[in-house]
Design a protein around this motif. Structure first.
Motif, PDB file in Angstrom:
ATOM      1  N   LEU B  11       0.885  -1.296  -0.005  1.00 15.64           N
ATOM      2  CA  LEU B  11       0.008  -0.216  -0.052  1.00 15.64           C
ATOM      3  C   LEU B  11       0.850   1.011   0.094  1.00 15.64           C
ATOM      4  O   LEU B  11       1.863   1.395   0.563  1.00 15.64           O
ATOM      5  N   SER B  12       0.793   2.212  -1.143  1.00 20.36           N
ATOM      6  CA  SER B  12       1.214   3.413  -0.980  1.00 20.36           C
ATOM      7  C   SER B  12       0.446   4.613  -0.442  1.00 20.36           C
ATOM      8  O   SER B  12      -0.897   4.706  -1.118  1.00 20.36           O
ATOM      9  N   VAL B  13       0.881   5.403   0.371  1.00 25.03           N
ATOM     10  CA  VAL B  13      -0.030   6.507   0.644  1.00 25.03           C
ATOM     11  C   VAL B  13       0.768   7.749   1.080  1.00 25.03           C
ATOM     12  O   VAL B  13       1.981   8.000   1.312  1.00 25.03           O
ATOM     13  N   GLN B  14      -0.079   9.054   0.461  1.00 20.65           N
ATOM     14  CA  GLN B  14       0.938  10.270   0.802  1.00 20.65           C
ATOM     15  C   GLN B  14       0.917  10.478   2.227  1.00 20.65           C
ATOM     16  O   GLN B  14       0.167  10.444   2.955  1.00 20.65           O
ATOM     17  N   GLU B  15       1.927  11.418   2.464  1.00 19.91           N
ATOM     18  CA  GLU B  15       2.133  11.767   3.911  1.00 19.91           C
ATOM     19  C   GLU B  15       1.047  12.640   4.009  1.00 19.91           C
ATOM     20  O   GLU B  15       0.709  13.700   3.442  1.00 19.91           O
ATOM     21  N   GLY B  16       0.426  12.538   5.317  1.00 21.01           N
ATOM     22  CA  GLY B  16      -0.495  13.352   5.749  1.00 21.01           C
ATOM     23  C   GLY B  16      -1.929  12.821   5.743  1.00 21.01           C
ATOM     24  O   GLY B  16      -2.790  13.203   6.234  1.00 21.01           O
ATOM     25  N   ARG B  17      -1.811  11.837   4.671  1.00 22.69           N
ATOM     26  CA  ARG B  17      -3.178  11.052   4.436  1.00 22.69           C
ATOM     27  C   ARG B  17      -3.409  10.015   5.396  1.00 22.69           C
ATOM     28  O   ARG B  17      -2.610   9.594   6.190  1.00 22.69           O
ATOM     29  N   ILE B  18      -4.667   9.355   5.203  1.00 23.63           N
ATOM     30  CA  ILE B  18      -5.098   8.129   5.885  1.00 23.63           C
ATOM     31  C   ILE B  18      -4.416   6.890   5.408  1.00 23.63           C
ATOM     32  O   ILE B  18      -4.527   6.994   4.272  1.00 23.63           O
ATOM     33  N   SER B  19      -3.622   6.053   6.296  1.00 29.26           N
ATOM     34  CA  SER B  19      -3.446   4.842   5.626  1.00 29.26           C
ATOM     35  C   SER B  19      -4.531   3.620   6.410  1.00 29.26           C
ATOM     36  O   SER B  19      -4.782   3.943   7.543  1.00 29.26           O
ATOM     37  N   ILE B  20      -5.161   2.989   5.552  1.00 35.96           N
ATOM     38  CA  ILE B  20      -6.021   1.927   6.243  1.00 35.96           C
ATOM     39  C   ILE B  20      -5.466   0.450   5.837  1.00 35.96           C
ATOM     40  O   ILE B  20      -5.513   0.128   4.646  1.00 35.96           O
ATOM     41  N   LEU B  21      -5.312  -0.300   6.650  1.00 34.67           N
ATOM     42  CA  LEU B  21      -4.665  -1.496   6.422  1.00 34.67           C
ATOM     43  C   LEU B  21      -5.552  -2.557   6.824  1.00 34.67           C
ATOM     44  O   LEU B  21      -6.480  -2.602   8.006  1.00 34.67           O
ATOM     45  N   ASN B  22      -5.854  -3.571   6.090  1.00 36.86           N
ATOM     46  CA  ASN B  22      -7.010  -4.543   6.501  1.00 36.86           C
ATOM     47  C   ASN B  22      -6.518  -6.020   6.934  1.00 36.86           C
ATOM     48  O   ASN B  22      -5.386  -6.474   6.116  1.00 36.86           O
ATOM     49  N   CYS B  23      -7.467  -6.691   7.622  1.00 38.13           N
ATOM     50  CA  CYS B  23      -7.121  -7.959   7.796  1.00 38.13           C
ATOM     51  C   CYS B  23      -8.363  -8.609   8.130  1.00 38.13           C
ATOM     52  O   CYS B  23      -9.447  -8.311   8.697  1.00 38.13           O
ATOM     53  N   ASP B  24      -8.391 -10.003   7.423  1.00 34.96           N
ATOM     54  CA  ASP B  24      -9.710 -10.830   7.684  1.00 34.96           C
ATOM     55  C   ASP B  24      -9.390 -12.309   8.329  1.00 34.96           C
ATOM     56  O   ASP B  24      -7.947 -12.603   8.096  1.00 34.96           O
ATOM     57  N   TYR B  25     -10.178 -12.667   9.206  1.00 40.95           N
ATOM     58  CA  TYR B  25      -9.872 -14.032   9.796  1.00 40.95           C
ATOM     59  C   TYR B  25     -11.074 -14.973   9.465  1.00 40.95           C
ATOM     60  O   TYR B  25     -12.253 -14.531   9.191  1.00 40.95           O
ATOM     61  N   LYS B  56     -13.815  -0.795  18.728  1.00 37.12           N
ATOM     62  CA  LYS B  56     -12.733   0.098  18.205  1.00 37.12           C
ATOM     63  C   LYS B  56     -11.547   0.364  19.707  1.00 37.12           C
ATOM     64  O   LYS B  56     -11.897   0.257  20.591  1.00 37.12           O
ATOM     65  N   ASN B  57     -10.474   0.548  18.954  1.00 35.21           N
ATOM     66  CA  ASN B  57      -9.463   0.878  19.880  1.00 35.21           C
ATOM     67  C   ASN B  57      -8.452   2.165  19.383  1.00 35.21           C
ATOM     68  O   ASN B  57      -7.999   1.874  18.391  1.00 35.21           O
ATOM     69  N   GLU B  58      -8.279   2.910  20.084  1.00 33.57           N
ATOM     70  CA  GLU B  58      -7.406   4.189  19.493  1.00 33.57           C
ATOM     71  C   GLU B  58      -6.212   4.404  20.502  1.00 33.57           C
ATOM     72  O   GLU B  58      -6.234   4.357  21.915  1.00 33.57           O
ATOM     73  N   ASP B  59      -5.032   4.770  19.780  1.00 33.21           N
ATOM     74  CA  ASP B  59      -3.709   5.189  20.644  1.00 33.21           C
ATOM     75  C   ASP B  59      -2.959   6.119  19.807  1.00 33.21           C
ATOM     76  O   ASP B  59      -2.472   5.599  18.721  1.00 33.21           O
ATOM     77  N   GLY B  60      -3.273   7.512  19.989  1.00 35.75           N
ATOM     78  CA  GLY B  60      -2.588   8.332  19.533  1.00 35.75           C
ATOM     79  C   GLY B  60      -3.227   8.435  17.773  1.00 35.75           C
ATOM     80  O   GLY B  60      -4.507   8.499  17.477  1.00 35.75           O
ATOM     81  N   ARG B  61      -2.269   8.276  16.973  1.00 38.60           N
ATOM     82  CA  ARG B  61      -2.676   8.312  15.561  1.00 38.60           C
ATOM     83  C   ARG B  61      -3.002   7.057  14.972  1.00 38.60           C
ATOM     84  O   ARG B  61      -3.452   6.915  13.807  1.00 38.60           O
ATOM     85  N   PHE B  62      -3.068   5.779  15.803  1.00 36.89           N
ATOM     86  CA  PHE B  62      -3.434   4.525  15.402  1.00 36.89           C
ATOM     87  C   PHE B  62      -4.674   4.357  15.949  1.00 36.89           C
ATOM     88  O   PHE B  62      -5.118   4.232  17.238  1.00 36.89           O
ATOM     89  N   THR B  63      -5.682   3.723  14.983  1.00 33.16           N
ATOM     90  CA  THR B  63      -7.103   3.084  15.560  1.00 33.16           C
ATOM     91  C   THR B  63      -7.184   1.791  14.954  1.00 33.16           C
ATOM     92  O   THR B  63      -7.120   1.698  13.696  1.00 33.16           O
ATOM     93  N   VAL B  64      -7.700   0.959  15.645  1.00 28.13           N
ATOM     94  CA  VAL B  64      -8.072  -0.669  15.185  1.00 28.13           C
ATOM     95  C   VAL B  64      -9.665  -0.648  15.428  1.00 28.13           C
ATOM     96  O   VAL B  64     -10.271  -0.130  16.355  1.00 28.13           O
ATOM     97  N   SER B  74      -9.455  -3.643  10.719  1.00 28.39           N
ATOM     98  CA  SER B  74      -8.422  -2.628   9.965  1.00 28.39           C
ATOM     99  C   SER B  74      -7.827  -2.004  11.058  1.00 28.39           C
ATOM    100  O   SER B  74      -8.388  -1.456  12.117  1.00 28.39           O
ATOM    101  N   LEU B  75      -6.631  -1.269  10.604  1.00 29.86           N
ATOM    102  CA  LEU B  75      -5.747  -0.570  11.196  1.00 29.86           C
ATOM    103  C   LEU B  75      -5.699   0.785  10.425  1.00 29.86           C
ATOM    104  O   LEU B  75      -5.450   0.937   9.238  1.00 29.86           O
ATOM    105  N   HIS B  76      -6.270   1.974  11.133  1.00 32.93           N
ATOM    106  CA  HIS B  76      -5.962   3.316  10.457  1.00 32.93           C
ATOM    107  C   HIS B  76      -4.888   4.192  11.262  1.00 32.93           C
ATOM    108  O   HIS B  76      -4.775   4.170  12.339  1.00 32.93           O
ATOM    109  N   ILE B  77      -4.125   4.746  10.245  1.00 29.91           N
ATOM    110  CA  ILE B  77      -3.216   5.629  10.719  1.00 29.91           C
ATOM    111  C   ILE B  77      -3.476   7.052  10.172  1.00 29.91           C
ATOM    112  O   ILE B  77      -3.427   7.173   8.948  1.00 29.91           O
TER     113      ILE B  77
END
Lengths: 113, 112
Positions: B11-25, B56-64, B74-77
């Motif tokens: 995944l490529s993202v521009q600085e300052g934008r949101i990164s969304i990483l996905n995971c399925d189980y 949902k769980n949040e820690d600074g810039r990171f939210t799952v 999903s992980l949002h940065i």
């Protein structure tokens, strides 16, 4: 707090040779894990110790891999004889036990030629 | 049988934008999930976790975010920074086993 220590960091051996890896977990951590991470894949659990007892070794190829955790502290993982497909990074991790994060060492990169 | 899947290898993202990483189980017995970040030549480091009693769980810039019915997390940065460039692994566990199943990882590149 010192992290998980592993040695060596890199190892190159020929197939059919033997190799051993060492891990020293974080002090006080009861649970120790060995993982194999093949390039492009996620870590795969090989063996899990609780203190010096084995909790899970269902994915350990026991015909060639062995591991021990004497005195419930540091651990060694051995491969004998090595095959080409054993080329991977071997990661050691430890945790206090219970649900929670694992702390990983830097890994040992093994290349079998 | 891959019980934890990360279908996007990169995944490529521009600085300052949101990164969304996905995971399925696939295993509905999994009730604890973690995200790890890995830099080259280092072991994975813990980032954030979530229990199945939360969505949902949040820690600074990171939210799952956890969607149990879809068996998806999903992980949002936000905002993404160049130092976030790494491989991200999700991992899942069943209570009482202390055993984690890892996904195959997503390589995130944050472009300056």
């Amino acid at each position: 707090e010192a992290g998980v220590a592993q040695s060596p960091r890199y190892k190159i051996i020929e197939k059919r040779q033997s190799v051993a890896f060492w891990c020293n977990p974080i002090s006080g951590h009861a649970t120790l894990y060995w993982y194999q991470q093949i390039l492009g894949q996620g870590p795969k659990l090989l063996i899990q110790f609780q203190n010096n007892g084995v909790v899970d070794d269902s994915q350990l190829p026991k015909d060639r891999f062995s591991a021990e955790r004497l005195k419930g502290v540091d651990s060694t993982l051995k491969i004998q004889p090595a095959k080409l497909e054993d080329s991977a990074v071997y990661l050691c991790a430890s945790s206090r036990g219970g649900v929670g994060e694992q702390y990983f060492g830097p890994g040992t990169r093994l290349t079998v030629t | 049988d891959q019980q934890v899947k990360q279908n996007s290898p990169s995944l490529s993202v521009q600085e300052g934008r949101i990164s969304i990483l996905n995971c399925d189980y696939t295993n509905s017995m999994f009730d604890y999930f973690l995200w790890y970040k890995k830099y080259p030549a280092e072991g994975p480091t813990f980032l954030i976790s979530i229990s199945s009693i939360k969505d949902k769980n949040e820690d600074g810039r990171f939210t799952v975010f956890l969607n149990k019915s879809a068996k998806h997390l999903s992980l949002h940065i936000v905002p993404s920074q160049p130092g976030d460039s790494a491989v991200y692994f999700c991992a899942a566990s069943k209570s009482g086993t202390y055993k984690y199943i890892f996904g195959t990882g997503t390589r995130l590149k944050v472009l300056a």
